[in-house]
Write a protein that holds these residues in place. Sequence first.
Motif, PDB file in Angstrom:
ATOM      1  N   ILE A 100       0.114   5.923   6.627  1.00 35.95           N
ATOM      2  CA  ILE A 100      -0.116   5.131   5.420  1.00 35.95           C
ATOM      3  C   ILE A 100      -1.557   5.275   4.947  1.00 35.95           C
ATOM      4  O   ILE A 100      -1.822   5.528   3.761  1.00 35.95           O
ATOM      5  CB  ILE A 100       0.231   3.648   5.674  1.00 35.95           C
ATOM      6  CG1 ILE A 100       1.742   3.491   5.896  1.00 35.95           C
ATOM      7  CG2 ILE A 100      -0.231   2.774   4.519  1.00 35.95           C
ATOM      8  CD1 ILE A 100       2.179   2.063   6.136  1.00 35.95           C
ATOM      9  N   TYR A 101      -2.505   5.136   5.870  1.00 34.26           N
ATOM     10  CA  TYR A 101      -3.909   5.244   5.478  1.00 34.26           C
ATOM     11  C   TYR A 101      -4.271   6.682   5.105  1.00 34.26           C
ATOM     12  O   TYR A 101      -5.129   6.920   4.250  1.00 34.26           O
ATOM     13  CB  TYR A 101      -4.809   4.738   6.599  1.00 34.26           C
ATOM     14  CG  TYR A 101      -4.806   3.234   6.703  1.00 34.26           C
ATOM     15  CD1 TYR A 101      -5.380   2.461   5.693  1.00 34.26           C
ATOM     16  CD2 TYR A 101      -4.223   2.575   7.772  1.00 34.26           C
ATOM     17  CE1 TYR A 101      -5.380   1.079   5.766  1.00 34.26           C
ATOM     18  CE2 TYR A 101      -4.212   1.199   7.856  1.00 34.26           C
ATOM     19  CZ  TYR A 101      -4.788   0.450   6.851  1.00 34.26           C
ATOM     20  OH  TYR A 101      -4.777  -0.919   6.917  1.00 34.26           O
ATOM     21  N   ALA A 154      -4.488   9.916  -2.015  1.00 32.02           N
ATOM     22  CA  ALA A 154      -4.390   9.406  -3.378  1.00 32.02           C
ATOM     23  C   ALA A 154      -5.777   9.163  -3.979  1.00 32.02           C
ATOM     24  O   ALA A 154      -6.011   9.451  -5.161  1.00 32.02           O
ATOM     25  CB  ALA A 154      -3.566   8.120  -3.392  1.00 32.02           C
ATOM     26  N   GLU A 155      -6.697   8.631  -3.180  1.00 27.97           N
ATOM     27  CA  GLU A 155      -8.053   8.380  -3.686  1.00 27.97           C
ATOM     28  C   GLU A 155      -8.759   9.685  -4.033  1.00 27.97           C
ATOM     29  O   GLU A 155      -9.485   9.779  -5.027  1.00 27.97           O
ATOM     30  CB  GLU A 155      -8.848   7.607  -2.641  1.00 27.97           C
ATOM     31  CG  GLU A 155      -8.357   6.175  -2.441  1.00 27.97           C
ATOM     32  CD  GLU A 155      -9.062   5.495  -1.291  1.00 27.97           C
ATOM     33  OE1 GLU A 155      -9.895   6.174  -0.620  1.00 27.97           O
ATOM     34  OE2 GLU A 155      -8.790   4.303  -1.040  1.00 27.97           O
ATOM     35  N   LEU A 195       0.796  -1.219   0.000  1.00 28.33           N
ATOM     36  CA  LEU A 195       0.000   0.000   0.000  1.00 28.33           C
ATOM     37  C   LEU A 195       0.834   1.276   0.000  1.00 28.33           C
ATOM     38  O   LEU A 195       0.307   2.335  -0.327  1.00 28.33           O
ATOM     39  CB  LEU A 195      -0.926   0.016   1.225  1.00 28.33           C
ATOM     40  CG  LEU A 195      -1.938  -1.124   1.325  1.00 28.33           C
ATOM     41  CD1 LEU A 195      -2.759  -0.984   2.591  1.00 28.33           C
ATOM     42  CD2 LEU A 195      -2.847  -1.154   0.099  1.00 28.33           C
ATOM     43  N   ASN A 196       2.102   1.183   0.387  1.00 33.81           N
ATOM     44  CA  ASN A 196       2.905   2.397   0.503  1.00 33.81           C
ATOM     45  C   ASN A 196       4.307   2.152  -0.023  1.00 33.81           C
ATOM     46  O   ASN A 196       5.006   1.229   0.431  1.00 33.81           O
ATOM     47  CB  ASN A 196       2.952   2.853   1.966  1.00 33.81           C
ATOM     48  CG  ASN A 196       3.585   4.216   2.121  1.00 33.81           C
ATOM     49  OD1 ASN A 196       4.788   4.329   2.280  1.00 33.81           O
ATOM     50  ND2 ASN A 196       2.768   5.262   2.060  1.00 33.81           N
ATOM     51  N   THR A 197       4.724   2.991  -0.951  1.00 34.89           N
ATOM     52  CA  THR A 197       6.044   2.844  -1.570  1.00 34.89           C
ATOM     53  C   THR A 197       7.161   3.051  -0.563  1.00 34.89           C
ATOM     54  O   THR A 197       8.141   2.297  -0.533  1.00 34.89           O
ATOM     55  CB  THR A 197       6.197   3.853  -2.719  1.00 34.89           C
ATOM     56  OG1 THR A 197       5.145   3.659  -3.655  1.00 34.89           O
ATOM     57  CG2 THR A 197       7.534   3.681  -3.417  1.00 34.89           C
ATOM     58  N   GLU A 215       6.959  10.852   8.203  1.00 38.40           N
ATOM     59  CA  GLU A 215       6.613  10.063   9.385  1.00 38.40           C
ATOM     60  C   GLU A 215       6.978   8.591   9.192  1.00 38.40           C
ATOM     61  O   GLU A 215       7.454   7.933  10.122  1.00 38.40           O
ATOM     62  CB  GLU A 215       5.120  10.203   9.687  1.00 38.40           C
ATOM     63  CG  GLU A 215       4.705   9.501  10.973  1.00 38.40           C
ATOM     64  CD  GLU A 215       3.269   9.775  11.363  1.00 38.40           C
ATOM     65  OE1 GLU A 215       2.777   9.144  12.315  1.00 38.40           O
ATOM     66  OE2 GLU A 215       2.644  10.635  10.710  1.00 38.40           O
ATOM     67  N   ILE A 216       6.787   8.086   7.995  1.00 36.21           N
ATOM     68  CA  ILE A 216       7.153   6.696   7.706  1.00 36.21           C
ATOM     69  C   ILE A 216       8.669   6.526   7.759  1.00 36.21           C
ATOM     70  O   ILE A 216       9.179   5.551   8.323  1.00 36.21           O
ATOM     71  CB  ILE A 216       6.592   6.278   6.334  1.00 36.21           C
ATOM     72  CG1 ILE A 216       5.059   6.248   6.391  1.00 36.21           C
ATOM     73  CG2 ILE A 216       7.129   4.918   5.916  1.00 36.21           C
ATOM     74  CD1 ILE A 216       4.410   6.067   5.041  1.00 36.21           C
ATOM     75  N   LEU A 217       9.399   7.470   7.182  1.00 38.42           N
ATOM     76  CA  LEU A 217      10.861   7.402   7.233  1.00 38.42           C
ATOM     77  C   LEU A 217      11.364   7.501   8.667  1.00 38.42           C
ATOM     78  O   LEU A 217      12.329   6.817   9.046  1.00 38.42           O
ATOM     79  CB  LEU A 217      11.468   8.521   6.384  1.00 38.42           C
ATOM     80  CG  LEU A 217      11.227   8.469   4.877  1.00 38.42           C
ATOM     81  CD1 LEU A 217      11.921   9.628   4.187  1.00 38.42           C
ATOM     82  CD2 LEU A 217      11.706   7.155   4.294  1.00 38.42           C
TER      83      LEU A 217
END
Length: 548
Positions: A247-248, A254-255, A73-75, A353-355
Amino acid sequence: MIKKSNKGNPDAFIITKEDGSWDIVDNDVLDKYAIKADVDSEGSKQIKTDGFDYNSLHEPLYDPEQLCELLELNTFHSDCCDTVARDAGGLGYTLNGVEGADSSEASKKRAEEFLNNITDGINTILYKCNYDRRAMGYGVIEVIREKRSKSNIVNLSHIPAQHLRRHKDGMRVKQQVNTKTVWFVLYGRNKDDRGRPVDVHADTGEIHPYNSLGPDERANELLWRMDYTPKSHYYGMPKIIPAIRAIYGDLSRAEYNTAFFKNYGMPAFALMVSGDFDSGITDPTDPEYDETKTLKYKISQQIKEVMKNPHSAVSVLIPSEGEEGNVKIELKPLSVETKEASFRLFRKDNRDEILAAHRVPAYRIGINETGALGGSNTGEATRIYKNSVVEPLQSDDEYDITRLLRDEFEIKDWQFKISEIDIRDVAQDIQIAGQLFDRASMTPREMIQYFSERFGLKDDPGNPYLDDYYLHGQPLDSVHTNTGMEPPGTSQVLGRLEDDLLGGGESDDDSDEIQDMDGTEDRAIKNAFNRLRNRVSNAVSRRERPGW
C-alpha cells in the motif's frame, strides 16, 4: 519525551533521552511505526482508563484507527473488504430444519418474527461485522434485551470495532468514543470465578449479582468474532498486515507520477560545471573554512530540494574566477522517455499482493484479466474464493445466530442459513444440470431446489412426477418396460404377428402357402420365418417369467 520541532505538521521530532541527550527523528520514521500499538516496560499492551480499572485493558496488536485509514489510501484494499463482507453477509436468509429433529412451523414462525424485526436487517448487520473483521481483524454485534438479564432478546445492532477494548478478565469490553465510556460483556462469558452468571454495570464496569441491575444499568452483551492469530487471544490480525508495504509503495508511486505532471514533465538531469569557477574554501583545516559557503554545499542543497519535489527545476549561481568568467554549465537529461503511467508493473505487483492478502479474485472487484492465450481461470478462482474465504465467515455467523435461536428462544429444530450471493457460473451449471437430467441422474424436483434461489422457482410438494427420472425425455419406468415409446398401432401389429407365428391365430390358407413353398427363395423365406418365430417365442417366455 517527544517534542514537536515546529507547529502544524512537523517534519521531525526532538527525542529527549533519559540521560539528558537528545536526537532528531524524521516524521516519516515515526509514521512507519505508528500503526504498532504502544508497549509498556513489562511488555503488556494496554491503555490507561478512568475510574478503578487502570492497567486492565488489552490494546490491539495494531492501531485500529490507523487500519481504518488504510481503507482510504488504497482502492483495492477497500474494494476487497467490501466484496468479502458483501458476499459473506448475503442477500437474505433461510431457516433449514435440523437433521433428525421434528421441525415445527410454530418455532419457525417465532424465529422469523425475531429475525425480520431486527432494525437494520440481519444481513446488513452481518455485512458491517464482516467488514470490520476484514479491515481490523475482529467484528462485533450487540445483543439487546428487552429488560433485565433474563429477558428476551429483541434486537441486534452493529458496533464499530475500532472503539472497543477487551478487559483482561476475558469477559468485559469497554467502548470509549472521545470522553464517553460504555461497558459491555461478551455473550455467554458473563461468569465469575466459580462459574456463576453475573451482571456488569454499563457505566462503571463493576460486577454485580446476576439479574440485579435494571435495563438502564445493565451492560449489553456482544457477539465477538475475530481472525485467529497466535499473537493474541483477544484481537485478530487483519489480512492486510502482510501487504501494508504494498500500500505504501503504491502511494509513493502515485506521488512520483503526480509530481511529474505538477512540474510540467521536467525530466531528471545531471548538473555538470566546468571552467574557471570559484569553489570556495574547500580545506576544512583552513581557519576561514565555512561549509555553507562552498559550491559543493550549495549544489547539494539544490539537489535535495529537487529530490523532495521530483521533476522540478534547479537554479544555481556559479561564482567565476577572473574577469572573463569562463564557466560552462551543462544539464544532461538522465531520462527523457515519456513518464506517463510510470511504474505500471510496480502498481500491478502491489495490486496483486493486496488481492493475494485478501484471497479475492481480481474479477470480483471489477478487474478483467485474460491469459496469454485468451483464457481465464475464473472458475477455479471462484471455487477457491468461495470455499476458503466466504464460507468460513458465513459458518461463523450462522453458528452465532443459530446459537441465539437455540439458547434464547429454545428453537432447536431450525438453524439459520445465509442465502449466498451466487458467485457460480450459472450458464455452466444449467448445462451440466441439463445433461444430468437427460441421463436420468437428476429429478425435476432436485433441479428446482438447486436453482430456486437464483430464479425464484417454486416447488410443488404434491406433484409426484417431479420425483421421477427421465432418460432422453422419457420416464425411466417407461424405458425399462419397453412401453410408451412405440408409435400408434405398433402393439396391435406385433401382437397379431406373434399369434400368427406361434400358430395361435394363423389361417389354414396361410399355413398351407408357407408349407407348399419350394425352391431356394422359398426355403430362405421359410427359414427366416422360423428364426423370427423362435425369437418371438423366447421373448414371450422371458416376459411371462415372474418379476418381468
